[in-house]
Scaffold this motif. Sequence first.
Motif, PDB file in Angstrom:
ATOM      1  N   CYS A  45       0.815  -1.218   0.000  1.00  0.00           N
ATOM      2  CA  CYS A  45       0.000   0.000   0.000  1.00  0.00           C
ATOM      3  C   CYS A  45       0.846   1.265   0.000  1.00  0.00           C
ATOM      4  O   CYS A  45       0.390   2.321  -0.449  1.00  0.00           O
ATOM      5  CB  CYS A  45      -0.955  -0.008   1.188  1.00  0.00           C
ATOM      6  SG  CYS A  45      -2.263  -1.255   1.043  1.00  0.00           S
ATOM      7  N   ARG A  46       2.063   1.180   0.488  1.00  0.00           N
ATOM      8  CA  ARG A  46       2.956   2.343   0.411  1.00  0.00           C
ATOM      9  C   ARG A  46       3.550   2.486  -0.985  1.00  0.00           C
ATOM     10  O   ARG A  46       3.848   3.604  -1.431  1.00  0.00           O
ATOM     11  CB  ARG A  46       4.077   2.228   1.451  1.00  0.00           C
ATOM     12  CG  ARG A  46       3.590   2.437   2.872  1.00  0.00           C
ATOM     13  CD  ARG A  46       4.696   2.321   3.897  1.00  0.00           C
ATOM     14  NE  ARG A  46       4.164   2.362   5.256  1.00  0.00           N
ATOM     15  CZ  ARG A  46       3.912   3.474   5.936  1.00  0.00           C
ATOM     16  NH1 ARG A  46       4.185   4.644   5.388  1.00  0.00           N
ATOM     17  NH2 ARG A  46       3.419   3.425   7.159  1.00  0.00           N
ATOM     18  N   GLU A  47       3.724   1.362  -1.685  1.00  0.00           N
ATOM     19  CA  GLU A  47       4.336   1.417  -3.015  1.00  0.00           C
ATOM     20  C   GLU A  47       3.330   1.756  -4.097  1.00  0.00           C
ATOM     21  O   GLU A  47       3.546   2.641  -4.922  1.00  0.00           O
ATOM     22  CB  GLU A  47       5.010   0.075  -3.340  1.00  0.00           C
ATOM     23  CG  GLU A  47       5.713   0.074  -4.689  1.00  0.00           C
ATOM     24  CD  GLU A  47       6.358  -1.259  -5.013  1.00  0.00           C
ATOM     25  OE1 GLU A  47       6.892  -1.387  -6.126  1.00  0.00           O
ATOM     26  OE2 GLU A  47       6.314  -2.175  -4.170  1.00  0.00           O
ATOM     27  N   LEU A 158      -0.517  -0.526   9.944  1.00  0.00           N
ATOM     28  CA  LEU A 158      -0.149   0.872  10.133  1.00  0.00           C
ATOM     29  C   LEU A 158       0.212   1.207  11.579  1.00  0.00           C
ATOM     30  O   LEU A 158       0.555   2.355  11.882  1.00  0.00           O
ATOM     31  CB  LEU A 158      -1.298   1.763   9.670  1.00  0.00           C
ATOM     32  CG  LEU A 158      -1.495   1.823   8.154  1.00  0.00           C
ATOM     33  CD1 LEU A 158      -2.896   2.341   7.815  1.00  0.00           C
ATOM     34  CD2 LEU A 158      -0.426   2.690   7.503  1.00  0.00           C
ATOM     35  N   GLY A 159       0.100   0.219  12.486  1.00  0.00           N
ATOM     36  CA  GLY A 159       0.393   0.473  13.892  1.00  0.00           C
ATOM     37  C   GLY A 159      -0.628   1.366  14.563  1.00  0.00           C
ATOM     38  O   GLY A 159      -0.300   2.146  15.467  1.00  0.00           O
ATOM     39  N   LEU A 160      -1.899   1.253  14.150  1.00  0.00           N
ATOM     40  CA  LEU A 160      -2.984   2.081  14.666  1.00  0.00           C
ATOM     41  C   LEU A 160      -3.853   1.269  15.627  1.00  0.00           C
ATOM     42  O   LEU A 160      -3.733   0.036  15.680  1.00  0.00           O
ATOM     43  CB  LEU A 160      -3.840   2.593  13.510  1.00  0.00           C
ATOM     44  CG  LEU A 160      -3.132   3.480  12.487  1.00  0.00           C
ATOM     45  CD1 LEU A 160      -4.056   3.755  11.311  1.00  0.00           C
ATOM     46  CD2 LEU A 160      -2.677   4.781  13.138  1.00  0.00           C
ATOM     47  N   ASN A 266      -3.045  10.328   5.506  1.00  0.00           N
ATOM     48  CA  ASN A 266      -2.250  11.510   5.131  1.00  0.00           C
ATOM     49  C   ASN A 266      -1.309  11.188   3.974  1.00  0.00           C
ATOM     50  O   ASN A 266      -0.168  11.663   3.914  1.00  0.00           O
ATOM     51  CB  ASN A 266      -1.466  12.038   6.334  1.00  0.00           C
ATOM     52  CG  ASN A 266      -1.266  13.547   6.283  1.00  0.00           C
ATOM     53  OD1 ASN A 266      -2.097  14.287   5.755  1.00  0.00           O
ATOM     54  ND2 ASN A 266      -0.156  14.010   6.835  1.00  0.00           N
ATOM     55  N   ASP A 267      -1.811  10.343   3.072  1.00  0.00           N
ATOM     56  CA  ASP A 267      -1.089   9.908   1.865  1.00  0.00           C
ATOM     57  C   ASP A 267       0.098   8.992   2.151  1.00  0.00           C
ATOM     58  O   ASP A 267       0.961   8.798   1.275  1.00  0.00           O
ATOM     59  CB  ASP A 267      -0.625  11.096   1.009  1.00  0.00           C
ATOM     60  CG  ASP A 267      -1.786  11.833   0.349  1.00  0.00           C
ATOM     61  OD1 ASP A 267      -2.859  11.209   0.191  1.00  0.00           O
ATOM     62  OD2 ASP A 267      -1.626  13.013   0.006  1.00  0.00           O
ATOM     63  N   ALA A 268       0.145   8.386   3.350  1.00  0.00           N
ATOM     64  CA  ALA A 268       1.171   7.362   3.594  1.00  0.00           C
ATOM     65  C   ALA A 268       0.899   6.143   2.715  1.00  0.00           C
ATOM     66  O   ALA A 268       1.828   5.501   2.213  1.00  0.00           O
ATOM     67  CB  ALA A 268       1.177   6.963   5.065  1.00  0.00           C
ATOM     68  N   TRP A 269      -0.374   5.803   2.558  1.00  0.00           N
ATOM     69  CA  TRP A 269      -0.792   4.758   1.618  1.00  0.00           C
ATOM     70  C   TRP A 269      -1.296   5.417   0.350  1.00  0.00           C
ATOM     71  O   TRP A 269      -1.821   6.542   0.388  1.00  0.00           O
ATOM     72  CB  TRP A 269      -1.864   3.871   2.234  1.00  0.00           C
ATOM     73  CG  TRP A 269      -1.302   2.841   3.168  1.00  0.00           C
ATOM     74  CD1 TRP A 269      -0.036   2.749   3.649  1.00  0.00           C
ATOM     75  CD2 TRP A 269      -2.022   1.737   3.744  1.00  0.00           C
ATOM     76  NE1 TRP A 269       0.102   1.677   4.486  1.00  0.00           N
ATOM     77  CE2 TRP A 269      -1.103   1.034   4.563  1.00  0.00           C
ATOM     78  CE3 TRP A 269      -3.341   1.283   3.650  1.00  0.00           C
ATOM     79  CZ2 TRP A 269      -1.472  -0.102   5.274  1.00  0.00           C
ATOM     80  CZ3 TRP A 269      -3.710   0.158   4.360  1.00  0.00           C
ATOM     81  CH2 TRP A 269      -2.785  -0.538   5.155  1.00  0.00           C
ATOM     82  N   ARG A 270      -1.186   4.692  -0.762  1.00  0.00           N
ATOM     83  CA  ARG A 270      -1.430   5.305  -2.057  1.00  0.00           C
ATOM     84  C   ARG A 270      -2.699   4.759  -2.716  1.00  0.00           C
ATOM     85  O   ARG A 270      -3.029   3.584  -2.609  1.00  0.00           O
ATOM     86  CB  ARG A 270      -0.242   5.057  -2.981  1.00  0.00           C
ATOM     87  CG  ARG A 270       1.067   5.543  -2.421  1.00  0.00           C
ATOM     88  CD  ARG A 270       2.209   5.361  -3.373  1.00  0.00           C
ATOM     89  NE  ARG A 270       2.025   6.157  -4.581  1.00  0.00           N
ATOM     90  CZ  ARG A 270       2.987   6.374  -5.475  1.00  0.00           C
ATOM     91  NH1 ARG A 270       4.178   5.856  -5.306  1.00  0.00           N
ATOM     92  NH2 ARG A 270       2.757   7.106  -6.540  1.00  0.00           N
ATOM     93  N   ALA A 271      -3.390   5.658  -3.382  1.00  0.00           N
ATOM     94  CA  ALA A 271      -4.487   5.268  -4.272  1.00  0.00           C
ATOM     95  C   ALA A 271      -3.960   5.382  -5.697  1.00  0.00           C
ATOM     96  O   ALA A 271      -3.615   6.482  -6.142  1.00  0.00           O
ATOM     97  CB  ALA A 271      -5.694   6.179  -4.074  1.00  0.00           C
TER      98      ALA A 271
END
Length: 326
Positions: A45-47, A158-160, A266-271
């Motif tokens: 999800c980050r890539e 995400l450590g949430l 906050n855009d850490a993961w990408r769409a």
Amino acid sequence: VIFVMKAGKIPSVDLSPFFVEEGVIVGAAPTPDQIECAKVIDAACREHGFLHATGFGMSKELSEQVFSASKELFELTDKASLRPWHASHNMGYIPTRTESHNPSRPPEMKEAFNVQFPAEHTNDFRGSPATFANAAQDLQSVIQLASKRYAIACALALGLPIDMFEKTLCDFDLCTLKFLHYPPCRLEETGIETDKPIRIGEHTDFGAFTFLLLGENGADGLQIKPVALGAVGGEAGGEQDGWLNVDVPPGGAIINTGALMARWTNDAWRATAHRVIVPSAEAASRDRYSIACFVDPDSAAIVSVHDKFVTPDKPCLYKPISGKAF
């Protein structure tokens, strides 16, 4: 045990550790398999926000049932008897070449049927085959559980707080099943040039995440393009170069991150932008079926960037917003 392999640019992951009553599912510390699975989700999800998933509660029998029912629906000779789709209710039949995800292109070479989730909505299955309503409802039950368990996996990744996403999926009042059929076409009538139609135009998904169930022809023609903010098509352009073919093993589903999840993190993961083209004459000659399960937080849920994603170098980019307002 989790087996992770590379499928082109898309990793594959077995989600079954989140479908047993142990670890984070029962409020305990995560199991080693849950931790390993979450790491794969986070990296993907980050890539680029796409991964191929198995082990999410979808049996082979149910998969065959829902795709058989979908085929029966789209083979109807009298589709005028189906409830027509309208934006006010987002339910019903969408004829071929009436929808455009990319406004720069002609309407798309596909037809679809949208189904909403009860109890907030009453679907109208008039004119559909006898098998279709039950198949859709059985699929909804699977997707409801799969969505909640995947939401827990995302929070762990995400450590949430473990329930951060899962607690927003109670009513499923903004979630949609979209049954898709791409009929055969002539190869010469389609192309990546923007004056020609393709099967689905360039776009990013709107909500939290999407389960894309694959029929017998798999992800044939699906392409992704990781770019900043996922902006491709229309005024953003970018239809020609930089696209990656999605090559995944048979079965399972592709799960991809939507714009709302990117906002939540906050855009850490990408769409990531994606589309469906007609890659060859052989593909043009075949019917292709898939089912997109769009998962959005409930109307009343508040989507707010967690403090973890806000730093002096990365200020908060988004104000809190409700699922309905988004």
